[in-house]
Motif scaffolding. Structure first.
Motif, PDB file in Angstrom:
ATOM      1  N   LEU A  78     -10.997 -10.188   0.655  1.00  0.00           N
ATOM      2  CA  LEU A  78     -11.726  -9.480   0.119  1.00  0.00           C
ATOM      3  C   LEU A  78     -11.262  -7.789   0.407  1.00  0.00           C
ATOM      4  CD1 LEU A  78     -15.114 -10.994   0.673  1.00  0.00           C
ATOM      5  CD2 LEU A  78     -13.902 -10.698  -1.461  1.00  0.00           C
ATOM      6  N   SER A  79     -10.518  -7.750   1.510  1.00  0.00           N
ATOM      7  CA  SER A  79     -10.066  -6.382   1.711  1.00  0.00           C
ATOM      8  C   SER A  79      -9.158  -5.525   0.942  1.00  0.00           C
ATOM      9  CB  SER A  79      -9.610  -6.393   3.205  1.00  0.00           C
ATOM     10  OG  SER A  79      -8.474  -6.845   3.205  1.00  0.00           O
ATOM     11  N   PHE A  80      -8.573  -6.312   0.015  1.00  0.00           N
ATOM     12  CA  PHE A  80      -7.663  -5.996  -1.054  1.00  0.00           C
ATOM     13  C   PHE A  80      -8.051  -4.525  -1.790  1.00  0.00           C
ATOM     14  CE2 PHE A  80      -5.685  -6.139  -5.373  1.00  0.00           C
ATOM     15  CZ  PHE A  80      -4.317  -5.933  -4.918  1.00  0.00           C
ATOM     16  N   LEU A  81      -9.215  -4.620  -2.282  1.00  0.00           N
ATOM     17  CA  LEU A  81      -9.643  -3.230  -2.817  1.00  0.00           C
ATOM     18  C   LEU A  81     -10.433  -2.499  -2.398  1.00  0.00           C
ATOM     19  CD1 LEU A  81     -10.441  -5.269  -6.360  1.00  0.00           C
ATOM     20  CD2 LEU A  81      -8.425  -3.829  -5.864  1.00  0.00           C
ATOM     21  N   TRP A  82     -10.741  -3.003  -1.089  1.00  0.00           N
ATOM     22  CA  TRP A  82     -11.936  -2.002  -0.296  1.00  0.00           C
ATOM     23  C   TRP A  82     -11.390  -1.490   1.014  1.00  0.00           C
ATOM     24  CZ3 TRP A  82     -14.848  -0.782  -4.101  1.00  0.00           C
ATOM     25  CH2 TRP A  82     -15.155  -1.776  -4.923  1.00  0.00           C
ATOM     26  N   SER A  83     -10.593  -2.358   2.099  1.00  0.00           N
ATOM     27  CA  SER A  83     -10.306  -1.642   3.023  1.00  0.00           C
ATOM     28  C   SER A  83      -8.967  -1.928   3.399  1.00  0.00           C
ATOM     29  CB  SER A  83     -11.081  -2.323   4.194  1.00  0.00           C
ATOM     30  OG  SER A  83     -11.021  -3.680   4.104  1.00  0.00           O
ATOM     31  N   SER A  84      -7.838  -2.197   2.808  1.00  0.00           N
ATOM     32  CA  SER A  84      -6.709  -2.374   2.716  1.00  0.00           C
ATOM     33  C   SER A  84      -6.101  -0.959   2.996  1.00  0.00           C
ATOM     34  CB  SER A  84      -5.947  -3.027   1.626  1.00  0.00           C
ATOM     35  OG  SER A  84      -4.438  -3.086   1.772  1.00  0.00           O
ATOM     36  N   SER A 142      -3.396  -0.058   1.977  1.00  0.00           N
ATOM     37  CA  SER A 142      -2.771   0.756   0.492  1.00  0.00           C
ATOM     38  C   SER A 142      -3.695   0.478  -0.607  1.00  0.00           C
ATOM     39  CB  SER A 142      -1.509   0.203   0.211  1.00  0.00           C
ATOM     40  OG  SER A 142      -1.733  -1.346   0.072  1.00  0.00           O
ATOM     41  N   VAL A 143      -5.192   0.743  -0.212  1.00  0.00           N
ATOM     42  CA  VAL A 143      -6.198   0.453  -1.460  1.00  0.00           C
ATOM     43  C   VAL A 143      -5.956   1.313  -2.534  1.00  0.00           C
ATOM     44  CG1 VAL A 143      -7.671   2.480  -0.486  1.00  0.00           C
ATOM     45  CG2 VAL A 143      -8.612   0.384  -1.467  1.00  0.00           C
ATOM     46  N   ILE A 144      -5.703   2.545  -2.624  1.00  0.00           N
ATOM     47  CA  ILE A 144      -5.102   3.515  -3.787  1.00  0.00           C
ATOM     48  C   ILE A 144      -4.116   2.564  -4.611  1.00  0.00           C
ATOM     49  CG2 ILE A 144      -4.569   5.607  -4.582  1.00  0.00           C
ATOM     50  CD1 ILE A 144      -5.620   6.798  -2.246  1.00  0.00           C
ATOM     51  N   ASN A 187      -3.364  -0.326  -4.689  1.00  0.00           N
ATOM     52  CA  ASN A 187      -4.007  -1.853  -4.962  1.00  0.00           C
ATOM     53  C   ASN A 187      -4.877  -1.641  -6.390  1.00  0.00           C
ATOM     54  OD1 ASN A 187      -2.711  -2.995  -2.982  1.00  0.00           O
ATOM     55  ND2 ASN A 187      -4.470  -3.162  -1.638  1.00  0.00           N
ATOM     56  N   TRP A 188      -5.797  -0.378  -6.290  1.00  0.00           N
ATOM     57  CA  TRP A 188      -6.511  -0.134  -7.452  1.00  0.00           C
ATOM     58  C   TRP A 188      -5.361   0.202  -8.520  1.00  0.00           C
ATOM     59  CZ3 TRP A 188     -11.190  -1.113  -8.680  1.00  0.00           C
ATOM     60  CH2 TRP A 188     -12.187  -1.336  -7.770  1.00  0.00           C
ATOM     61  N   ILE A 189      -4.335   0.929  -8.049  1.00  0.00           N
ATOM     62  CA  ILE A 189      -3.543   1.399  -9.362  1.00  0.00           C
ATOM     63  C   ILE A 189      -2.690   0.199  -9.920  1.00  0.00           C
ATOM     64  CG2 ILE A 189      -1.257   2.679  -9.868  1.00  0.00           C
ATOM     65  CD1 ILE A 189      -2.179   4.843  -8.205  1.00  0.00           C
ATOM     66  N   ASP A 190      -2.444  -0.582  -8.962  1.00  0.00           N
ATOM     67  CA  ASP A 190      -1.961  -1.999  -9.445  1.00  0.00           C
ATOM     68  C   ASP A 190      -2.768  -2.925 -10.407  1.00  0.00           C
ATOM     69  OD1 ASP A 190       0.793  -1.370  -8.368  1.00  0.00           O
ATOM     70  OD2 ASP A 190       0.114  -2.330  -6.436  1.00  0.00           O
ATOM     71  N   LEU A 191      -3.917  -2.774 -10.000  1.00  0.00           N
ATOM     72  CA  LEU A 191      -5.015  -3.531 -10.772  1.00  0.00           C
ATOM     73  C   LEU A 191      -5.280  -2.904 -12.254  1.00  0.00           C
ATOM     74  CD1 LEU A 191      -7.287  -6.079 -10.738  1.00  0.00           C
ATOM     75  CD2 LEU A 191      -8.762  -4.302  -9.861  1.00  0.00           C
ATOM     76  N   LEU A 192      -5.255  -1.740 -12.246  1.00  0.00           N
ATOM     77  CA  LEU A 192      -5.503  -0.807 -13.378  1.00  0.00           C
ATOM     78  C   LEU A 192      -4.412  -1.320 -14.396  1.00  0.00           C
ATOM     79  CD1 LEU A 192      -6.722   1.354 -15.196  1.00  0.00           C
ATOM     80  CD2 LEU A 192      -5.347   2.946 -14.142  1.00  0.00           C
ATOM     81  N   ILE A 193      -3.165  -1.207 -13.829  1.00  0.00           N
ATOM     82  CA  ILE A 193      -1.943  -1.538 -14.654  1.00  0.00           C
ATOM     83  C   ILE A 193      -1.762  -3.043 -15.188  1.00  0.00           C
ATOM     84  CG2 ILE A 193       0.697  -1.567 -14.427  1.00  0.00           C
ATOM     85  CD1 ILE A 193       0.622   0.661 -12.551  1.00  0.00           C
ATOM     86  N   VAL A 194      -2.224  -3.814 -14.242  1.00  0.00           N
ATOM     87  CA  VAL A 194      -2.243  -5.307 -14.652  1.00  0.00           C
ATOM     88  C   VAL A 194      -3.334  -5.453 -15.882  1.00  0.00           C
ATOM     89  CG1 VAL A 194      -2.632  -7.567 -13.974  1.00  0.00           C
ATOM     90  CG2 VAL A 194      -1.123  -6.202 -12.695  1.00  0.00           C
ATOM     91  N   LEU A 195      -4.372  -5.059 -15.660  1.00  0.00           N
ATOM     92  CA  LEU A 195      -5.334  -5.103 -16.527  1.00  0.00           C
ATOM     93  C   LEU A 195      -5.166  -4.523 -17.943  1.00  0.00           C
ATOM     94  CD1 LEU A 195      -8.640  -4.842 -14.349  1.00  0.00           C
ATOM     95  CD2 LEU A 195      -7.726  -6.532 -15.551  1.00  0.00           C
ATOM     96  N   SER A 196      -4.326  -3.338 -17.888  1.00  0.00           N
ATOM     97  CA  SER A 196      -3.904  -2.576 -19.106  1.00  0.00           C
ATOM     98  C   SER A 196      -2.938  -3.443 -19.758  1.00  0.00           C
ATOM     99  CB  SER A 196      -3.545  -1.186 -18.928  1.00  0.00           C
ATOM    100  OG  SER A 196      -2.435  -1.000 -18.195  1.00  0.00           O
TER     101      SER A 196
END
Length: 170
Positions: free
Chosen positions: A52-58, A60-62, A64-73
């Protein structure tokens, strides 16, 4: 994989510009889908490892969010190319915008640089005055590459479907 994807996007953009169409071959779509699946698997592995810390308390959280945005797009682009019949220019514009977001993956290369620290220490005396220039040139080349792809896609679309004539009296 990140560099290979960036080079592939450049080759795909050049091919689309030469052919004057956004409808690429089945092989190009398969390679694009392969990159999407690779990035999705990488993201899922990292999510499973960090929990659960992947998107909130990791740490490298920023990223991780960029990677999530890229994969979703990328998944959105893949789904769009599969399920939408390419017939209107509006759909092409959406695909182009989504495709550009994949270039953000190139920015992740900066995370790899930390592993080259020992090498930089060895040759520090040789390149100490040129280090800033080298990084500036890399950033400049990256910016030029991204905007070259964007402009090539824009001009290709304009040449393929020019806008209506503008009235002379505004």
């Amino acid at each position: 994989v990140i560099l290979a994807n960036a080079v592939f996007i450049g080759v795909q953009t050049d091919l689309e510009a030469q052919l004057g169409t956004f409808d690429t071959s089945t092989a190009m779509r398969a390679v694009s889908a392969t990159f999407t699946v690779i990035f999705l698997i990488e993201l899922l592995f990292r999510m499973a490892a960090e929990g659960l810390s992947f998107l909130w308390s990791s740490p490298s959280v920023i990223w991780n969010w960029i990677d999530l945005l890229i994969v979703l797009s990328s998944l959105l682009e893949l789904g769009t190319t599969i399920f939408i019949s390419v017939g209107s220019v509006g759909q092409f514009r959406i695909l182009r915008i989504i495709r550009i977001t994949r270039l953000l993956k190139v920015v992740r290369i900066t995370r790899i640089i930390r592993f080259i620290r020992a090498l930089r220490t060895m040759v520090h005396q040789l390149i100490s005055t040129l280090r800033s220039l080298m990084w500036a040139m890399i950033v400049l080349a990256l910016i030029i590459y991204v905007f070259a792809i964007l402009m090539t896609q824009t001009f290709t679309e304009y040449l393929r479907d020019p806008p209506e004539q503008m009235p002379q009296n505004l």
